[in-house]
Design an enzyme around this catalytic site. Structure first.
Site, short mmCIF file in Angstrom:
data_model
loop_
_atom_site.label_atom_id
_atom_site.label_comp_id
_atom_site.label_asym_id
_atom_site.label_seq_id
_atom_site.Cartn_x
_atom_site.Cartn_y
_atom_site.Cartn_z
N ASN A 97 -19.08 7.34 27.81
CA ASN A 97 -18.32 7.74 27.63
C ASN A 97 -17.39 8.47 28.44
O ASN A 97 -18.15 9.78 28.89
CB ASN A 97 -17.38 8.80 26.38
N TRP A 98 -16.79 8.44 30.01
CA TRP A 98 -16.72 9.14 30.74
C TRP A 98 -16.57 10.16 30.66
O TRP A 98 -15.94 10.75 31.66
CB TRP A 98 -16.69 8.13 32.31
N LYS A 99 -15.15 10.84 30.22
CA LYS A 99 -14.72 11.61 29.58
C LYS A 99 -13.36 11.93 30.74
O LYS A 99 -13.81 11.00 31.34
CB LYS A 99 -15.87 13.02 29.32
N HIS A 108 -11.06 11.62 18.65
CA HIS A 108 -12.80 12.35 19.56
C HIS A 108 -12.89 13.38 19.08
O HIS A 108 -11.43 14.43 19.34
CB HIS A 108 -12.69 12.04 20.93
N GLU A 165 -13.40 16.44 20.92
CA GLU A 165 -12.77 17.37 22.17
C GLU A 165 -11.10 16.90 21.57
O GLU A 165 -10.63 18.66 22.74
CB GLU A 165 -13.18 16.77 23.33
N GLU A 223 -20.03 11.19 15.09
CA GLU A 223 -21.02 12.44 16.11
C GLU A 223 -20.29 13.46 15.93
O GLU A 223 -19.85 14.09 15.81
CB GLU A 223 -19.59 12.29 17.20
N GLY A 258 -22.59 16.87 24.13
CA GLY A 258 -23.27 18.22 24.97
C GLY A 258 -24.14 18.94 25.23
O GLY A 258 -23.76 19.78 25.64
N SER A 267 -25.79 14.11 22.67
CA SER A 267 -26.63 13.92 23.19
C SER A 267 -27.62 12.45 23.37
O SER A 267 -29.29 12.80 23.35
CB SER A 267 -27.14 15.26 23.09
N GLY A 280 -21.82 10.60 26.43
CA GLY A 280 -21.27 11.02 27.44
C GLY A 280 -21.75 11.40 28.33
O GLY A 280 -22.15 10.20 28.85
N GLY A 281 -21.92 12.69 29.00
CA GLY A 281 -22.88 13.39 29.93
C GLY A 281 -23.44 11.98 30.79
O GLY A 281 -23.83 12.43 31.59
#
Ligand code: 13P
Length: 264
Positions: free
Chosen positions: A17-19, A106, A108, A182, A188, A225, A246-247
């Site tokens: 997931n490149w957000k 998600h 977010e 998640e 994150g 993470s 993600g990150g």
């Protein structure tokens, strides 16, 4: 790419997931270079990338040209197929430019963009209606986790029941529903859940899907993470069907290291 569930649901799904990254299309090619000599064990792993929607057509074209066996996911979709909804992008639109999946719900989006269980439910239906696979995200905030596992399970059950409300069992035929567990406190933060904690909730989700929804085979992923150091703990665990990263997936070096762990 046409997905036949029986083929793909046997594989672990590693979705990136490149957000809302990267800022420039030019940086995409750098990220995709990580896949060049990755030699991924495609018998065991299905890889999916979820870029910002503006990059979907470009990445789909690249994958088509190099015949990459990599799936594409939208990070969200509208709840309608078209209409006067300024700024929204429908599941059909995503599908038509190459998406295989839509990530829905998600945390977010739930937290910062006001997505309720009701909205998530409408989006799950829209994605399924467009015949996209669904990666439904659920996960509890830290305040809930602190109250113990019974409260966590209640929270997760409410999210699943909300997201899957009034969906006919026949609607799932031929369309894949994946769940990504998640926990918000792990996203994150650099503090991933332990595989044991993740599996406890994942097993619970599996039992709800099986008992209440008649879905015995859904892939259930862990996210929060995940990085090159811990990815194998999750994706090689028998009770976990993959990871939503993600990150770490928008950092070239880290992405390359993650892919290395998935080599054949
Ligand atoms: P991080 O891997 O950056 O914690 O993000 C997880 C996530 O939100 C994936 O959807």
């Amino acid at each position: 790419m046409i997905r036949i569930i029986s083929d793909y649901s046997m594989k672990k799904l590693i979705a990136f997931n490149w957000k809302m990254y990267p800022k420039k299309a030019a940086d995409i090619e750098g990220l995709l270079l990580a896949f060049d000599d990755a030699n991924i064990d495609t018998d065991r792993y299905e890889i999916a990338i979820a870029p910002p929607a503006v990059y979907l057509p470009m990445i789909a074209d690249i994958f088509y040209e190099v015949k990459a066996d990599i799936s594409l996911a939208m990070q969200n979709c509208a709840w309608q197929s078209e209409g006067a909804l300024t700024g929204e992008i429908s599941a059909e639109m995503g599908k038509n430019v190459g998406a295989d999946y839509a990530i829905i719900g998600h945390s977010e989006r739930r937290m910062h963009l006001g997505e309720t269980d009701e909205v998530v439910n409408k989006k799950v239906k829209a994605a399924m209606g467009a015949r996209l696979g669904v990666i439904l995200c659920v996960g509890e905030p830290i305040e809930v986790r602190k109250q113990g596992i019974v409260v966590v399970k209640k929270y997760i059950k409410r999210q699943i029941d909300g997201a899957l409300h009034a969906i006919e069992p026949s609607s799932y035929r031929g369309i894949e529903l994946c769940i990504a567990y998640e926990p918000i406190w792990a996203i994150g933060t650099g503090k991933a859940a332990t595989p044991e904690d993740a599996v406890e909730v994942i097993a619970f989700i599996r039992s709800i899907l099986n008992t209440n929804y008649g879905i015995p085979t859904a892939r259930i992923l862990y996210g929060g993470s995940v990085n090159a150091k811990n990815v194998t703990l999750f994706v090689e665990h028998d009770g976990i069907d993959g990871a939503l990263v993600g990150g770490a997936s928008i950092n070239k070096k880290e992405l390359k290291s993650i892919l290395k762990t998935l080599h054949s």
